[in-house]
Design a protein around this motif. Structure first.
Motif, short mmCIF file in Angstrom:
data_model
loop_
_atom_site.label_atom_id
_atom_site.label_comp_id
_atom_site.label_asym_id
_atom_site.label_seq_id
_atom_site.Cartn_x
_atom_site.Cartn_y
_atom_site.Cartn_z
N VAL A 36 0.86 -1.19 0.00
CA VAL A 36 0.00 0.00 0.00
C VAL A 36 0.89 1.23 0.00
O VAL A 36 1.88 1.29 0.73
CB VAL A 36 -0.92 0.04 1.24
N LEU B 149 -0.64 -3.87 3.79
CA LEU B 149 -1.98 -4.08 4.34
C LEU B 149 -1.91 -5.23 5.34
O LEU B 149 -1.49 -6.33 5.01
CB LEU B 149 -2.96 -4.41 3.22
N ALA C 41 -3.84 -0.82 7.67
CA ALA C 41 -2.39 -0.91 7.61
C ALA C 41 -1.81 -0.07 8.74
O ALA C 41 -2.49 0.78 9.32
CB ALA C 41 -1.89 -0.40 6.26
N ALA D 121 -10.05 -1.91 5.44
CA ALA D 121 -8.75 -2.58 5.36
C ALA D 121 -7.75 -1.74 6.13
O ALA D 121 -7.69 -0.52 5.95
CB ALA D 121 -8.32 -2.75 3.92
N ILE E 296 -3.60 0.63 -3.39
CA ILE E 296 -3.40 -0.76 -2.98
C ILE E 296 -3.06 -1.57 -4.22
O ILE E 296 -3.83 -1.60 -5.18
CB ILE E 296 -4.64 -1.34 -2.29
#
Length: 326
Positions: free
Chosen positions: A193, A208, A226, A224, A245
């Protein structure tokens, strides 16, 4: 065509093209038809009047090209990324935010930190006179971090368990990215990412970590997550961010940067340098991502293609075409 133009005039013309994004120069006739000295390329002649084709190349000496910021790179194999552009929010990491509480009720005698202060674990933040023992006790920071909030004032009476400060360790933040629709089927933990700050465009690469099991109620999106290092402290909780992403990558036999692409007469072209001559080469394009595009036809591996300030070359060819029409 008069070939007596000085090198200084050529440099000035190129730099003016650079400053004005002179891709429009093709539409603006020059004051005199002989303002350029390097456009008599083989295959282009001034004979034949309006029936001649416009030039598709120009001669730019190396010194002038350097001053105009023109850069080239060889055509090479590469990869095209399957990317998804999403948005999200920065949030503190769970367990890295602490509340500083009064242990016993009593008047607050001093407060030694303000919002935004960086503090160390164990640092004294407040003193309170206990109503029970009539002695003053101190309250210290349980963790190192930044003061996010101060909920008390000197002279106020703190009750037992009253929150005085909120402290956050912001050296690491979560990036919660919102994924919609079919994208949720393709995005999984472990993919790279690239996160961008909306304030200044600064980017940071991360991975991620997980796709949360629930759905965000308000947006009906999948989140999602990170983790992002924040050593400079410029990534701020609550700030909106953009992210790319990368779901997958595939090889491509030839790629060029997107900055190399221009259009001439409705065709996609890149400019190939041979010696000091720059020639517009029509190309057939394939897949692209945020940085580069696949070239299916029109180039050969190793050819030197303009990758920076390609619009300056386009403008110089445009000027040659305008002079040619006269």
């Amino acid at each position: 065509m008069n070939l007596s133009i000085t090198r200084a005039a050529r440099i000035a013309a190129l730099l003016l093209c650079l400053l004005a994004l002179a891709g429009c120069a093709r539409d603006a006739p020059t004051a005199t038809p002989d303002t350029d000295a390097g456009h008599g390329e083989p295959g282009h002649t001034d004979e034949g009047g309006d029936h001649d084709e416009a030039p598709d190349s120009t001669l730019i000496p190396a010194a002038m090209a350097g001053q105009a910021g023109i850069r080239v790179a060889p055509v090479a194999a590469g990869t095209i990324a399957d990317e998804h552009e999403v948005q999200g929010l920065l949030t503190p990491v769970d367990g890295r935010v602490a509340q500083v509480m009064a242990r016993f009720p009593g008047p607050i005698r001093s407060l030694r930190a303000n919002v935004g202060d960086t503090i160390k674990a164990g640092q004294v933040l407040a003193s309170i006179e206990s109503n029970l023992s009539l002695t003053t006790y101190t309250v210290s920071a349980p963790i190192s971090g930044v003061v996010l909030a101060r909920q008390a004032q000197v002279g106020a009476v703190a009750g037992e368990g009253t929150a005085l400060f909120e402290i956050g360790d912001l050296s690491t933040l979560w990036v919660d990215l919102h994924i919609f629709g079919n994208d949720t089927q393709h995005i999984t933990a472990g993919v790279p990412v690239t996160v961008s700050r909306m304030t200044d465009g600064v980017t940071r690469a991360t991975t991620l970590e997980r796709v949360l099991p629930g759905t965000a109620t308000a947006s009906q999106s999948t989140v999602a997550r990170a983790t992002l290092r924040n050593d400079d402290g410029l990534w701020r909780p609550g700030a909106a961010v953009k992210a790319r992403i990368v779901v997958a990558t595939r090889p491509a036999a030839q790629v060029v940067p997107l900055s190399a692409l221009q259009t001439l007469e409705g065709k996609d072209v890149v400019f190939v340098r041979t010696g000091e001559t720059y020639t517009a080469r029509p190309v057939r394009l394939g897949a692209r991502d945020a940085k580069q595009v696949e070239v299916l036809e029109g180039l050969a591996i190793g050819e030197a293609v303009v990758t920076e300030q390609s619009y300056v070359v386009k403008a110089d060819i445009g000027k040659a075409g305008a002079a040619h029409e006269h």
